[in-house]
Design a protein around this motif. Structure first.
Motif: not given
Length: 92
Positions: A49-76
């Motif tokens: 049971g996790i009620a009262g024992k676990i607190t979740f903190v969620e954060t989300s973001s969009v990061q990285g270089p501007k997309y240049k329509h080159d996903f296949k070439k620069n996937r990594a």
């Protein structure tokens, strides 16, 4: 037992456009919420049971270089900004 923890979930999406989720911000938020659900399901499957024992903190973001329509070439280059990190912190 009576110990409490905080589970911090940090989710990220790159700037490569997504059609499935509408926006990359929505994609990153979905990654965080799915991860939280999977953690909750895991504890439930173990009979913990996790009620009262676990607190979740969620954060989300969009990061990285501007997309240049080159996903296949620069996937990594873009993939390193597509992740979920989980950090546990004991609360005294």
């Amino acid at each position: 037992n009576k110990k409490k923890i905080s589970i911090n979930i940090e989710a990220s999406a790159s700037k490569v456009p997504t059609r499935t989720f509408g926006t990359n911000k929505k994609l990153a938020a979905k990654r965080a919420s799915v991860t939280k659900s999977e953690i909750e399901d895991y504890f439930k499957s173990k009979g913990i049971g996790i009620a009262g024992k676990i607190t979740f903190v969620e954060t989300s973001s969009v990061q990285g270089p501007k997309y240049k329509h080159d996903f296949k070439k620069n996937r990594a280059l873009y993939e390193k900004f597509q992740y979920v990190k989980i950090n546990l912190t004991k609360i005294d």
